[in-house]
Scaffold this active site. Structure first.
Site, PDB file in Angstrom:
ATOM      1  N   THR A  23       4.609   1.661  -6.558  1.00 58.22           N
ATOM      2  CA  THR A  23       5.606   0.664  -5.682  1.00 58.22           C
ATOM      3  C   THR A  23       5.520  -0.471  -6.805  1.00 58.22           C
ATOM      4  O   THR A  23       6.549  -1.236  -6.781  1.00 58.22           O
ATOM      5  CB  THR A  23       5.305   0.594  -4.472  1.00 58.22           C
ATOM      6  OG1 THR A  23       5.191   1.621  -3.363  1.00 58.22           O
ATOM      7  CG2 THR A  23       5.737  -0.658  -3.804  1.00 58.22           C
ATOM      8  N   PHE A  24       4.648  -0.560  -7.189  1.00 60.99           N
ATOM      9  CA  PHE A  24       4.756  -2.462  -8.252  1.00 60.99           C
ATOM     10  C   PHE A  24       5.423  -2.475  -8.931  1.00 60.99           C
ATOM     11  O   PHE A  24       5.852  -3.312  -9.732  1.00 60.99           O
ATOM     12  CB  PHE A  24       2.651  -2.576  -8.656  1.00 60.99           C
ATOM     13  CG  PHE A  24       2.504  -4.051  -9.505  1.00 60.99           C
ATOM     14  CD1 PHE A  24       2.747  -5.152  -9.270  1.00 60.99           C
ATOM     15  CD2 PHE A  24       3.246  -4.056 -10.407  1.00 60.99           C
ATOM     16  CE1 PHE A  24       2.446  -5.897  -9.270  1.00 60.99           C
ATOM     17  CE2 PHE A  24       2.674  -4.339 -11.171  1.00 60.99           C
ATOM     18  CZ  PHE A  24       2.110  -6.704 -10.903  1.00 60.99           C
ATOM     19  N   GLU A  25       5.744  -0.625  -9.636  1.00 60.92           N
ATOM     20  CA  GLU A  25       6.387  -1.071 -10.946  1.00 60.92           C
ATOM     21  C   GLU A  25       8.183  -0.426 -10.506  1.00 60.92           C
ATOM     22  O   GLU A  25       8.739  -0.865 -11.087  1.00 60.92           O
ATOM     23  CB  GLU A  25       6.189   0.730 -11.675  1.00 60.92           C
ATOM     24  CG  GLU A  25       4.898   0.567 -12.372  1.00 60.92           C
ATOM     25  CD  GLU A  25       3.845   0.210 -12.074  1.00 60.92           C
ATOM     26  OE1 GLU A  25       3.675   1.214 -10.947  1.00 60.92           O
ATOM     27  OE2 GLU A  25       3.289  -0.500 -12.076  1.00 60.92           O
ATOM     28  N   CYS A  53       5.786   3.462  -1.215  1.00 58.11           N
ATOM     29  CA  CYS A  53       5.351   3.305  -0.062  1.00 58.11           C
ATOM     30  C   CYS A  53       3.842   3.007   0.197  1.00 58.11           C
ATOM     31  O   CYS A  53       2.923   3.663  -0.933  1.00 58.11           O
ATOM     32  CB  CYS A  53       4.817   4.647   0.325  1.00 58.11           C
ATOM     33  SG  CYS A  53       3.445   4.874   2.340  1.00 58.11           S
ATOM     34  N   VAL A  54       3.471   1.364   0.421  1.00 54.93           N
ATOM     35  CA  VAL A  54       2.367   1.324   0.433  1.00 54.93           C
ATOM     36  C   VAL A  54       1.277   0.976   1.656  1.00 54.93           C
ATOM     37  O   VAL A  54       1.672   0.413   2.679  1.00 54.93           O
ATOM     38  CB  VAL A  54       1.824  -0.273   0.024  1.00 54.93           C
ATOM     39  CG1 VAL A  54       0.689  -0.627  -0.955  1.00 54.93           C
ATOM     40  CG2 VAL A  54       3.119  -0.044  -1.127  1.00 54.93           C
ATOM     41  N   ILE A  55       0.145   1.921   1.598  1.00 54.15           N
ATOM     42  CA  ILE A  55      -0.193   2.200   2.721  1.00 54.15           C
ATOM     43  C   ILE A  55      -1.784   0.745   2.390  1.00 54.15           C
ATOM     44  O   ILE A  55      -2.330   1.108   1.676  1.00 54.15           O
ATOM     45  CB  ILE A  55      -1.188   3.563   2.549  1.00 54.15           C
ATOM     46  CG1 ILE A  55       0.294   4.593   2.708  1.00 54.15           C
ATOM     47  CG2 ILE A  55      -2.195   3.577   4.283  1.00 54.15           C
ATOM     48  CD1 ILE A  55       0.209   6.105   3.183  1.00 54.15           C
ATOM     49  N   GLU A  86      -8.748  -0.584   1.963  1.00 54.08           N
ATOM     50  CA  GLU A  86     -10.059  -0.851   2.121  1.00 54.08           C
ATOM     51  C   GLU A  86      -9.868  -2.301   0.931  1.00 54.08           C
ATOM     52  O   GLU A  86     -10.495  -3.445   1.585  1.00 54.08           O
ATOM     53  CB  GLU A  86     -11.690  -0.841   1.568  1.00 54.08           C
ATOM     54  CG  GLU A  86     -12.147   0.643   2.541  1.00 54.08           C
ATOM     55  CD  GLU A  86     -12.585   1.598   2.606  1.00 54.08           C
ATOM     56  OE1 GLU A  86     -13.586   1.409   1.170  1.00 54.08           O
ATOM     57  OE2 GLU A  86     -12.893   2.591   3.350  1.00 54.08           O
ATOM     58  N   HIS A 138      -5.766  -4.651  -2.700  1.00 49.79           N
ATOM     59  CA  HIS A 138      -4.651  -4.528  -3.745  1.00 49.79           C
ATOM     60  C   HIS A 138      -3.408  -4.602  -2.677  1.00 49.79           C
ATOM     61  O   HIS A 138      -2.162  -4.867  -2.944  1.00 49.79           O
ATOM     62  CB  HIS A 138      -4.589  -2.713  -4.134  1.00 49.79           C
ATOM     63  CG  HIS A 138      -4.548  -2.870  -5.398  1.00 49.79           C
ATOM     64  ND1 HIS A 138      -5.485  -3.048  -6.204  1.00 49.79           N
ATOM     65  CD2 HIS A 138      -3.584  -2.421  -5.851  1.00 49.79           C
ATOM     66  CE1 HIS A 138      -5.231  -2.752  -7.920  1.00 49.79           C
ATOM     67  NE2 HIS A 138      -3.792  -2.429  -7.262  1.00 49.79           N
ATOM     68  N   ARG A 166       7.948   6.887   9.560  1.00 53.12           N
ATOM     69  CA  ARG A 166       9.447   6.530   9.102  1.00 53.12           C
ATOM     70  C   ARG A 166       9.878   6.864   7.755  1.00 53.12           C
ATOM     71  O   ARG A 166      10.625   6.473   7.070  1.00 53.12           O
ATOM     72  CB  ARG A 166       9.013   5.638   8.922  1.00 53.12           C
ATOM     73  CG  ARG A 166       8.667   4.151  10.526  1.00 53.12           C
ATOM     74  CD  ARG A 166       7.530   3.170   9.931  1.00 53.12           C
ATOM     75  NE  ARG A 166       7.512   1.929  10.711  1.00 53.12           N
ATOM     76  CZ  ARG A 166       6.280   2.292  11.800  1.00 53.12           C
ATOM     77  NH1 ARG A 166       6.212   3.480  11.737  1.00 53.12           N
ATOM     78  NH2 ARG A 166       6.844   1.980  12.934  1.00 53.12           N
TER      79      ARG A 166
HETATM   80  C1  DLZ Z   1      -3.346   0.795  -6.918  1.00 56.00           C
HETATM   81  C2  DLZ Z   1      -2.306   1.147  -6.016  1.00 56.00           C
HETATM   82  C3  DLZ Z   1      -3.076   1.303  -4.339  1.00 56.00           C
HETATM   83  C4  DLZ Z   1      -4.606   1.149  -4.528  1.00 56.00           C
HETATM   84  N1  DLZ Z   1      -2.420   2.342  -3.608  1.00 56.00           N
HETATM   85  C5  DLZ Z   1      -0.737   1.647  -3.782  1.00 56.00           C
HETATM   86  C6  DLZ Z   1      -0.274   2.393  -2.172  1.00 56.00           C
HETATM   87  O1  DLZ Z   1      -0.614   2.350  -1.715  1.00 56.00           O
HETATM   88  N2  DLZ Z   1       1.250   2.659  -3.128  1.00 56.00           N
HETATM   89  C7  DLZ Z   1       1.814   2.163  -4.102  1.00 56.00           C
HETATM   90  O2  DLZ Z   1       3.244   3.005  -4.131  1.00 56.00           O
HETATM   91  N3  DLZ Z   1       0.635   2.301  -5.216  1.00 56.00           N
HETATM   92  C8  DLZ Z   1      -0.754   2.183  -5.119  1.00 56.00           C
HETATM   93  N4  DLZ Z   1      -0.994   1.741  -5.982  1.00 56.00           N
HETATM   94  C9  DLZ Z   1      -0.426   1.844  -7.850  1.00 56.00           C
HETATM   95  C10 DLZ Z   1       1.062  -0.066  -8.338  1.00 56.00           C
HETATM   96  O3  DLZ Z   1       1.579  -0.122  -7.016  1.00 56.00           O
HETATM   97  C11 DLZ Z   1       0.592   0.726  -9.709  1.00 56.00           C
HETATM   98  O4  DLZ Z   1       0.908   1.255  -9.469  1.00 56.00           O
HETATM   99  C12 DLZ Z   1      -0.675   0.381 -10.108  1.00 56.00           C
HETATM  100  O5  DLZ Z   1      -1.613  -1.117 -10.077  1.00 56.00           O
HETATM  101  C13 DLZ Z   1      -0.554  -0.078 -11.568  1.00 56.00           C
HETATM  102  O6  DLZ Z   1       0.640  -1.032 -12.099  1.00 56.00           O
END
Ligand code: DLZ
Length: 160
Positions: free
Chosen positions: A63-65, A87-89, A92, A95, A134
């Site tokens: 998701t960060f990208e 989707c970011v879950i 612990e 992040h 969702r």
């Molecule tokens: C590193 C990471 C973590 C811990 N959790 C998620 C997540 O729940 N969902 C998601 O899409 N990406 C996660 N990432 C990866 C980051 O989005 C990213 O790809 C990395 O930090 C590399 O830049």
């Protein structure tokens, strides 16, 4: 006020997409969720007239990208809007907070920079069950809602 779920919107109120080019970028993290959202978004665009050849799908690691990938897509293609699926879950560590903050601000910046709709179809949940709910579960599919939002925002921009 009654809460509305865009997944249940009246199809007649959704703009025709037959002249639109739409990009979709989906994160590979939590693929069970993001693939279901991607399928929902593509199906919805097709149902509303978008030609399959006018839907550009790309995947990124996480998701960060999404922000940088949307920026690149808007620089290098002629898409009318980009739907960003992730989707970011909550885990612990912290992040979760950093990714959510970065992607929400990042996508806003990209939309303003390019003067194009950039759709935030990113789930930020406490656990996997909330995400499943969702992504085609009891709370609809946020990929479907992203597609509807893209169609509405392109029509909005064209109306000005
Ligand atoms: C590193 C990471 C973590 C811990 N959790 C998620 C997540 O729940 N969902 C998601 O899409 N990406 C996660 N990432 C990866 C980051 O989005 C990213 O790809 C990395 O930090 C590399 O830049």
């Amino acid at each position: 006020m009654k809460k509305t779920n865009l997944s249940e919107f009246d199809p007649a109120a959704i703009p025709d997409g037959s002249k639109y080019n739409i990009g979709i970028i989906a994160a590979e993290w939590n693929p069970e969720i993001t693939n279901a959202m991607l399928d929902g978004a593509v199906d919805t665009l097709r149902q509303h007239g978008v030609d399959a050849g006018n839907i550009l799908v790309r995947r990124v690691p996480g998701t960060f990208e999404l922000s940088s990938a949307a920026d690149m897509m808007l620089d290098r293609t002629t898409v009318d809007a980009v739907i960003c699926i992730g989707c970011v879950i909550q885990g612990e560590t912290r992040h979760f907070e950093f990714i959510c903050q970065a992607v929400s601000q990042g996508l806003t910046n990209v939309a303003i920079k390019h003067n194009r709709p950039v759709i935030f179809s990113v789930l930020t949940t406490d656990n996997m069950q909330q995400a499943l709910d969702r992504a085609g579960g009891r709370h609809g599919n946020k990929g479907v809602e992203g597609a509807v939002t893209a169609l509405k925002m392109i029509a909005y921009q064209n109306s000005l």
